[in-house]
Design an enzyme around this catalytic site. Structure first.
Site, PDB file in Angstrom:
ATOM      1  NE  ARG A  24     -10.416 -30.232   1.027  1.00 34.52           N
ATOM      2  CZ  ARG A  24     -10.968 -31.340   0.515  1.00 34.52           C
ATOM      3  NH1 ARG A  24     -10.862 -32.477   1.149  1.00 34.52           N
ATOM      4  NH2 ARG A  24     -11.603 -31.319  -0.635  1.00 34.52           N
TER       5      ARG A  24
ATOM      6  N   GLY B  38     -11.423 -23.974  -1.916  1.00 30.47           N
ATOM      7  CA  GLY B  38     -10.498 -24.951  -2.477  1.00 30.47           C
ATOM      8  C   GLY B  38      -9.141 -24.989  -1.808  1.00 30.47           C
TER       9      GLY B  38
ATOM     10  NE  ARG C 240     -12.394 -36.020   1.725  1.00 32.28           N
ATOM     11  CZ  ARG C 240     -11.112 -36.083   1.469  1.00 32.28           C
ATOM     12  NH1 ARG C 240     -10.320 -36.760   2.268  1.00 32.28           N
ATOM     13  NH2 ARG C 240     -10.594 -35.467   0.436  1.00 32.28           N
TER      14      ARG C 240
ATOM     15  N   PRO D 199     -14.097 -20.742   1.829  1.00 31.85           N
ATOM     16  CG  PRO D 199     -13.202 -19.977   3.865  1.00 31.85           C
ATOM     17  CD  PRO D 199     -14.004 -19.524   2.664  1.00 31.85           C
TER      18      PRO D 199
ATOM     19  CE1 TYR E 272     -14.608 -36.899  -4.345  1.00 31.50           C
ATOM     20  CE2 TYR E 272     -14.635 -37.243  -1.971  1.00 31.50           C
ATOM     21  CZ  TYR E 272     -15.223 -36.758  -3.116  1.00 31.50           C
ATOM     22  OH  TYR E 272     -16.423 -36.120  -3.027  1.00 31.50           O
TER      23      TYR E 272
ATOM     24  CB  CYS F 236     -21.414 -56.665   1.725  1.00 33.62           C
ATOM     25  SG  CYS F 236     -22.009 -57.295   3.275  1.00 33.62           S
ATOM     26  CD  GLU F 237     -19.878 -51.331  -2.243  1.00 35.88           C
ATOM     27  OE1 GLU F 237     -18.920 -50.958  -2.958  1.00 35.88           O
ATOM     28  OE2 GLU F 237     -20.977 -50.785  -2.220  1.00 35.88           O
TER      29      GLU F 237
HETATM   30  N1  LLP Z   1     -17.313 -23.089  -3.246  1.00 34.56           N
HETATM   31  C1  LLP Z   1     -17.838 -23.904  -4.176  1.00 34.56           C
HETATM   32  C2  LLP Z   1     -18.635 -23.320  -5.258  1.00 34.56           C
HETATM   33  C3  LLP Z   1     -17.604 -25.292  -4.100  1.00 34.56           C
HETATM   34  O1  LLP Z   1     -18.126 -26.091  -5.037  1.00 34.56           O
HETATM   35  C4  LLP Z   1     -16.837 -25.813  -3.037  1.00 34.56           C
HETATM   36  C5  LLP Z   1     -16.599 -27.251  -2.919  1.00 34.56           C
HETATM   37  C6  LLP Z   1     -16.316 -24.909  -2.077  1.00 34.56           C
HETATM   38  C7  LLP Z   1     -16.565 -23.564  -2.216  1.00 34.56           C
HETATM   39  C8  LLP Z   1     -15.513 -25.361  -0.896  1.00 34.56           C
HETATM   40  O2  LLP Z   1     -14.337 -25.999  -1.263  1.00 34.56           O
HETATM   41  P1  LLP Z   1     -13.232 -26.328  -0.148  1.00 34.56           P
HETATM   42  O3  LLP Z   1     -12.695 -25.017   0.345  1.00 34.56           O
HETATM   43  O4  LLP Z   1     -13.882 -27.111   0.962  1.00 34.56           O
HETATM   44  O5  LLP Z   1     -12.234 -27.123  -0.868  1.00 34.56           O
HETATM   45  N2  LLP Z   1     -16.282 -34.059  -1.238  1.00 34.56           N
HETATM   46  C9  LLP Z   1     -14.964 -33.638  -1.704  1.00 34.56           C
HETATM   47  C10 LLP Z   1     -14.877 -32.137  -1.842  1.00 34.56           C
HETATM   48  C11 LLP Z   1     -15.968 -31.555  -2.734  1.00 34.56           C
HETATM   49  C12 LLP Z   1     -15.871 -30.074  -2.893  1.00 34.56           C
HETATM   50  C13 LLP Z   1     -17.046 -29.536  -3.619  1.00 34.56           C
HETATM   51  N3  LLP Z   1     -17.084 -28.113  -3.724  1.00 34.56           N
HETATM   52  C14 LLP Z   1     -13.899 -34.191  -0.750  1.00 34.56           C
HETATM   53  O6  LLP Z   1     -14.236 -34.909   0.195  1.00 34.56           O
HETATM   54  O7  LLP Z   1     -12.711 -33.962  -0.970  1.00 34.56           O
END
Ligand code: LLP
Length: 418
Positions: free
Chosen positions: A277, A240, A313, A275, A317, A345-346
């Site tokens: 993103r 996150g 995205r 991690p 979002y 087409c949106e």
């Molecule tokens: N661990 C778990 C259990 C998760 O559900 C996630 C992300 C992560 C780790 C990794 O999170 P990160 O470090 O990448 O923030 N599609 C959305 C993001 C969805 C995240 C889902 N879970 C976007 O494009 O912002």
């Protein structure tokens, strides 16, 4: 902002390779990844944790390209997977199963079997039903299941509501109380080992404080279990860690590590993080060509050859991605503000809105921070082919996923055509 290329440069490059050369060679739209940027992000992340006994498990869901997984494996990261297929990808890319944590609320029996036989570090269960299923499958397999329990700490974080996962209205994790009983149950079973406790509060977080609170809450549970004779080996605080897309602060890793170190030091627990993103978003750029421009009474549109199926995205979002003109093709460019839209087409097919750029038909645009949650969220909507993916490494460029062709799509259906 992406660290890879200078958007103000007249002829921007990634690791010395000109974006226009990549577009000429591979066509558009194309996703381009920078190896040095991936390396730099991994190094920065790992270093931030200093002396802590820490295993970063790259969240495969952010980008599961085999070449990227292979780069991560070479850097010694572990992996966080949420499906049997993600685990298979990790293994095919040379990842080490003993560094894999398996998350997710809906694991199937066959996926649990696969994880058990592969020898993962931990299966993170999120309900009593899943815990019982893991015990059953472990008994059948004759393998002790390494189980962690994901806690829902009921902590709200400030992020887009679709990607907040740590409060009790979401489907994720179990209550602290339930976690204690599931881990005691796992410990008492001849078919499992109670290895850890986990949580994940949400994605694209910029503030460390909620995670630090979650850490101390989980450690209280570790103590409670210890008092019951259940000794855990790891604490998994999830992922996150937010990045800067526009002008938001990047997640304060140093502050986070300083705060949790105080809690973790001397406990003999391995810290797992997940991690996604943070490691990969800034390493990816989407190249797209302006097909034509169009002016209505209200707006000026640049219609590009990438669309919401390639970059979901912004529509899903309301995400903001920096757009630059990578290679102005003429002196005829008009100033913005521009709506940068795809051919789908949106009305939702808007990649960026109100951008002050000089744009003309034929220009090559680059869209930053497309390494995470772009390729993996893509689809064949409007029967569009998924884009090519290219990895730039020093001054070389290499195709790491070929552009889909219509036959790839048709192959799944033509055998059944009557
Ligand atoms: N661990 C778990 C259990 C998760 O559900 C996630 C992300 C992560 C780790 C990794 O999170 P990160 O470090 O990448 O923030 N599609 C959305 C993001 C969805 C995240 C889902 N879970 C976007 O494009 O912002």
């Amino acid at each position: 902002m992406s660290l890879m290329h200078d958007p103000n440069s007249v002829d921007p490059t990634i690791e010395g390779v000109r974006l226009r050369d990549i577009a000429d060679r591979f066509g558009t739209p194309t996703l381009v990844y920078s190896r040095s940027e991936i390396d730099a992000r991994v190094t920065r992340f790992v270093r931030a944790f200093g002396e802590l006994d820490h295993l970063p498990c790259y969240a495969v869901k952010a980008n599961n390209n085999l070449s990227i997984l292979s780069l991560m494996a070479k850097r010694g990261t572990g992996f966080d997977v949420v499906s049997g297929n993600e685990l298979e990808r990790v293994l095919r890319a040379g990842g080490d199963a003993s560094k894999v944590v398996f998350s997710g609320v809906g694991k199937l029996a066959e996926e649990i079997d696969f994880a058990l036989f592969a020898g993962v570090l931990s299966i993170n269960v999120e309900s009593s039903d899943e815990c019982e299923l893991a015990l059953e499958r472990a008994a059948l397999a004759g393998i002790k299941a390494p189980l962690s329990v994901r806690v829902n700490p009921d902590i709200r974080v400030s992020t887009h509501p679709y990607i907040a996962t740590g409060d009790k209205t979401t489907k994720f994790g179990v209550s602290a109380e339930k976690a204690l009983s599931l881990l005691s149950r796992a410990d008492a079973s001849p078919h499992a080992r109670a290895v850890g406790i986990a949580c994940h509060l949400g994605s694209q977080m910029t503030d460390a404080e909620p995670l630090v609170r979650a850490c101390s809450l989980l450690l209280n549970l570790v103590d409670e279990l210890q008092a019951r004779g259940v000794a855990l080996e790891l604490i998994d605080l999830g992922g996150g860690f937010g990045i800067c897309y526009e002008n938001e602060p990047e997640f304060g890793l140093d502050e986070y590590v300083r705060a949790i170190s105080g809690h973790l030091t001397g406990r003999g627990l391995k810290l797992v993080t997940e991690p996604g993103r943070y490691l990969i978003a800034n390493a990816g750029t989407l190249l797209t060509r302006v097909i034509r421009t169009k002016t209505s009474d209200a707006q000026r549109f640049a219609i590009v050859d990438a669309a919401m199926n390639d970059l979901m995205r912004p529509s899903l979002y309301q995400a903001w991605h920096r757009v630059s003109n990578a290679c102005p093709s003429s002196d005829e460019a008009s100033d913005g503000p521009w709506e940068i839209v795809g051919p789908i087409c949106e009305t939702a097919d808007t990649l960026a809105s109100g951008r002050e750029l000089a744009i003309a038909k034929g220009d090559l645009l680059s869209i930053d921070a497309c390494g995470a949650y772009v390729s993996v969220l893509s689809s064949n909507y409007n029967a569009r082919n998924r884009v090519a993916e290219v990895l730039v490494d020093a001054d070389s460029m290499r195709l790491v996923r070929r552009r889909e062709c219509l036959n790839d799509q048709l192959a799944l259906e033509t055998p059944f055509l009557e």
